[in-house]
Design a protein around this motif. Sequence first.
Motif, short mmCIF file in Angstrom:
data_model
loop_
_atom_site.label_atom_id
_atom_site.label_comp_id
_atom_site.label_asym_id
_atom_site.label_seq_id
_atom_site.Cartn_x
_atom_site.Cartn_y
_atom_site.Cartn_z
N ILE A 70 47.09 33.01 43.43
CA ILE A 70 45.69 32.73 43.77
C ILE A 70 45.60 31.27 44.21
O ILE A 70 45.96 30.36 43.47
N GLY A 71 45.13 31.07 45.46
CA GLY A 71 44.91 29.73 46.00
C GLY A 71 43.45 29.35 45.81
O GLY A 71 42.56 29.99 46.36
N ARG A 72 43.21 28.30 45.02
CA ARG A 72 41.85 27.92 44.61
C ARG A 72 41.11 27.04 45.61
O ARG A 72 40.00 26.59 45.33
N GLY A 73 41.71 26.79 46.76
CA GLY A 73 41.08 25.91 47.74
C GLY A 73 41.78 24.57 47.80
O GLY A 73 42.58 24.23 46.94
N MET A 74 41.47 23.80 48.85
CA MET A 74 42.13 22.51 49.07
C MET A 74 41.81 21.50 47.97
O MET A 74 42.64 20.72 47.58
N SER A 75 40.56 21.54 47.48
CA SER A 75 40.21 20.64 46.37
C SER A 75 39.90 21.43 45.09
O SER A 75 39.23 20.95 44.19
N GLU A 76 40.43 22.66 45.05
CA GLU A 76 40.36 23.52 43.86
C GLU A 76 38.93 23.78 43.39
O GLU A 76 38.66 23.81 42.18
N ALA A 77 38.01 24.01 44.33
CA ALA A 77 36.61 24.29 43.99
C ALA A 77 36.44 25.72 43.46
O ALA A 77 35.50 25.99 42.71
N LEU A 78 37.35 26.61 43.86
CA LEU A 78 37.23 28.02 43.47
C LEU A 78 37.74 28.22 42.04
O LEU A 78 38.90 27.92 41.74
N GLN A 79 36.87 28.71 41.18
CA GLN A 79 37.23 28.94 39.77
C GLN A 79 37.98 30.27 39.61
O GLN A 79 37.82 31.18 40.42
N VAL A 80 38.80 30.33 38.56
CA VAL A 80 39.47 31.58 38.20
C VAL A 80 39.26 31.78 36.70
O VAL A 80 39.92 31.14 35.88
N PRO A 81 38.30 32.66 36.34
CA PRO A 81 38.01 32.86 34.92
C PRO A 81 39.18 33.50 34.16
O PRO A 81 39.97 34.24 34.75
N ALA A 82 39.25 33.23 32.87
CA ALA A 82 40.29 33.79 32.01
C ALA A 82 40.30 35.32 32.08
O ALA A 82 41.36 35.94 32.04
N SER A 83 39.11 35.93 32.22
CA SER A 83 39.02 37.40 32.28
C SER A 83 39.78 37.97 33.48
O SER A 83 40.36 39.05 33.41
N THR A 84 39.82 37.21 34.58
CA THR A 84 40.54 37.65 35.79
C THR A 84 42.05 37.59 35.55
O THR A 84 42.79 38.50 35.90
N VAL A 85 42.50 36.51 34.90
CA VAL A 85 43.93 36.36 34.56
C VAL A 85 44.34 37.47 33.60
O VAL A 85 45.39 38.10 33.76
N GLU A 86 43.48 37.77 32.62
CA GLU A 86 43.74 38.84 31.65
C GLU A 86 43.89 40.20 32.35
O GLU A 86 44.76 40.99 32.01
N TYR A 87 43.00 40.46 33.31
CA TYR A 87 43.03 41.70 34.08
C TYR A 87 44.41 41.88 34.73
O TYR A 87 45.00 42.96 34.68
N LEU A 88 44.94 40.82 35.32
CA LEU A 88 46.26 40.89 35.97
C LEU A 88 47.36 41.11 34.93
O LEU A 88 48.23 41.96 35.11
N LYS A 89 47.31 40.37 33.84
CA LYS A 89 48.33 40.50 32.79
C LYS A 89 48.34 41.90 32.20
O LYS A 89 49.40 42.46 31.93
N LYS A 90 47.15 42.48 32.01
CA LYS A 90 47.04 43.86 31.50
C LYS A 90 47.71 44.85 32.44
O LYS A 90 48.19 45.89 32.02
N ASN A 91 47.70 44.53 33.73
CA ASN A 91 48.34 45.38 34.74
C ASN A 91 49.82 45.02 34.94
O ASN A 91 50.45 45.50 35.88
N GLY A 92 50.36 44.15 34.07
CA GLY A 92 51.78 43.78 34.13
C GLY A 92 52.13 42.90 35.30
O GLY A 92 53.27 42.90 35.78
N ILE A 93 51.16 42.12 35.78
CA ILE A 93 51.38 41.27 36.95
C ILE A 93 51.42 39.80 36.54
O ILE A 93 50.54 39.32 35.82
#
Length: 123
Positions: A68-91
């Motif tokens: 996940i690329g958060r932008g040039m100055s990292e303005a785009l947030q990535v909530p913990a719930s999104t990371v969890e969703y990926l980990k639950k899917n074994g990614i």
Amino acid sequence: MMSSPEIASLSWGQMMVKGCSTTYKDCKVWPGGSRTWDWRETGTNHSPGVQPADLEEVVKKGVKTLVIGRGMSEALQVPASTVEYLKKNGIDVLVLQTEKAVKEYNALVAQGVKVGGVFHSTC
């Protein structure tokens, strides 16, 4: 087996994917393809940021790692719930500033990893 396309170039507001004539502002890539990442499809904003709905399409392509690329100055947030969703899917998930994310993504492509990505190319 389909390999993930390399990101050919990145500059502010513009991304090119190898083998594709479209210039993207934000894009999704996966083994065998790419397309525009249109935030309006899921109602995404910089905050709270990337939602599982933004990633579902790439996850369904059978990726082992998602960058996940958060932008040039990292303005785009990535909530913990999104990371969890990926980990639950074994990614495995990498959340990085976009230039670093593209470098990392291309390195994984070169290693033959089944990698996908979602990249924001401005702020």
